[in-house]
Design an enzyme around this catalytic site. Structure first.
Site, PDB file in Angstrom:
ATOM      1  N   ASP A 245       0.855  -1.177   0.000  1.00  0.00           N
ATOM      2  CA  ASP A 245       0.000   0.000   0.000  1.00  0.00           C
ATOM      3  C   ASP A 245       0.896   1.234   0.000  1.00  0.00           C
ATOM      4  O   ASP A 245       1.608   1.489   0.973  1.00  0.00           O
ATOM      5  CB  ASP A 245      -0.907   0.004   1.232  1.00  0.00           C
ATOM      6  CG  ASP A 245      -2.016   1.031   1.149  1.00  0.00           C
ATOM      7  OD1 ASP A 245      -1.789   2.130   0.579  1.00  0.00           O
ATOM      8  OD2 ASP A 245      -3.115   0.745   1.654  1.00  0.00           O
TER       9      ASP A 245
ATOM     10  N   LEU B 139       0.793   3.782   6.253  1.00  0.00           N
ATOM     11  CA  LEU B 139      -0.097   3.703   7.416  1.00  0.00           C
ATOM     12  C   LEU B 139      -1.166   4.787   7.297  1.00  0.00           C
ATOM     13  O   LEU B 139      -0.852   5.973   7.239  1.00  0.00           O
ATOM     14  CB  LEU B 139       0.727   3.884   8.688  1.00  0.00           C
ATOM     15  CG  LEU B 139       0.066   3.597  10.012  1.00  0.00           C
ATOM     16  CD1 LEU B 139      -0.524   2.198  10.048  1.00  0.00           C
ATOM     17  CD2 LEU B 139       1.073   3.757  11.128  1.00  0.00           C
ATOM     18  N   HIS B 140      -2.421   4.372   7.270  1.00  0.00           N
ATOM     19  CA  HIS B 140      -3.532   5.308   7.063  1.00  0.00           C
ATOM     20  C   HIS B 140      -4.803   4.738   7.676  1.00  0.00           C
ATOM     21  O   HIS B 140      -4.779   3.679   8.314  1.00  0.00           O
ATOM     22  CB  HIS B 140      -3.723   5.578   5.565  1.00  0.00           C
ATOM     23  CG  HIS B 140      -3.973   4.334   4.795  1.00  0.00           C
ATOM     24  ND1 HIS B 140      -5.226   3.816   4.607  1.00  0.00           N
ATOM     25  CD2 HIS B 140      -3.108   3.470   4.200  1.00  0.00           C
ATOM     26  CE1 HIS B 140      -5.130   2.682   3.915  1.00  0.00           C
ATOM     27  NE2 HIS B 140      -3.855   2.461   3.662  1.00  0.00           N
ATOM     28  N   GLY B 141      -5.916   5.392   7.470  1.00  0.00           N
ATOM     29  CA  GLY B 141      -7.176   5.049   8.121  1.00  0.00           C
ATOM     30  C   GLY B 141      -7.643   3.619   7.954  1.00  0.00           C
ATOM     31  O   GLY B 141      -8.094   2.995   8.914  1.00  0.00           O
TER      32      GLY B 141
ATOM     33  N   THR C  71      -5.475   1.525  10.197  1.00  0.00           N
ATOM     34  CA  THR C  71      -5.627   1.775  11.629  1.00  0.00           C
ATOM     35  C   THR C  71      -7.015   1.421  12.151  1.00  0.00           C
ATOM     36  O   THR C  71      -7.150   0.929  13.262  1.00  0.00           O
ATOM     37  CB  THR C  71      -5.312   3.249  11.976  1.00  0.00           C
ATOM     38  OG1 THR C  71      -6.216   4.107  11.295  1.00  0.00           O
ATOM     39  CG2 THR C  71      -3.889   3.596  11.627  1.00  0.00           C
TER      40      THR C  71
END
Length: 166
Positions: free
Chosen positions: A8, A12-14, A17
């Site tokens: 990806d 690190l993203h929504g 998370t």
């Protein structure tokens, strides 16, 4: 234990998370990316996006391999994230990875990109790495979020090979 390796470009993203970390019940996330590991501002931003209670580590590819090969981490549930298929292949060749999720890979600038899925396009160089991943003894899927159906990425590559030379 590595629960999943995710390709990806957003790292690190929504979605990671709020959905993947819970769905996979991870205790840690390793962002394996040479650029991010050397960029203090980006490291801070990525750590700010971390889910509460989950340790996020940002390492170079080589350092991530060393970290994830450490037997002290065997009882941890780790999600590993890279931003390209070349790095994914390096990790698959060096670590006990059973599943690779080709999630979001579209932003790379190239005049010769081919659309593979709605969220993945690749140029000839990337296609070679995807083809090598497809040869590995792993489950290779494309799934943006846990609630949507998995696409068999090995089949996507197989169909593509019929159309072009890889």
């Amino acid at each position: 234990m590595i629960t999943q390796l995710r390709i990806d470009e957003r790292l690190l993203h929504g979605q990671v998370t709020t959905q993947w970390s819970k769905f996979l019940a991870v205790t840690g996330i390793v962002v394996a990316n040479d650029y991010a590991a050397e960029n203090e501002m980006l490291k801070k931003m990525l750590k700010m996006a971390a889910p509460v209670g989950i340790k996020v580590t940002i390492r170079t590819i080589d350092d991530a391999i060393s970290l994830l090969n450490d037997p002290r981490g065997e009882n941890m549930r780790m999600l590993v994230i890279v931003d390209n298929p070349k790095d994914a292949l390096a990790l698959v060749n060096a670590l006990p990875i059973e599943i690779v999720n080709v999630a979001n890979f579209t932003k790379k600038q190239s005049d010769h990109k081919i659309q593979l899925t709605h969220h993945c396009s690749a140029d000839p160089d990337d296609l070679k790495y995807f083809a090598e991943l497809a040869k590995c003894n792993i489950e290779l899927i494309s799934q943006m979020i846990p609630g949507v159906e998995k696409e068999n990425f090995k089949e996507i590559i197989k169909k593509l090979k019929r159309r072009i030379r890889l």
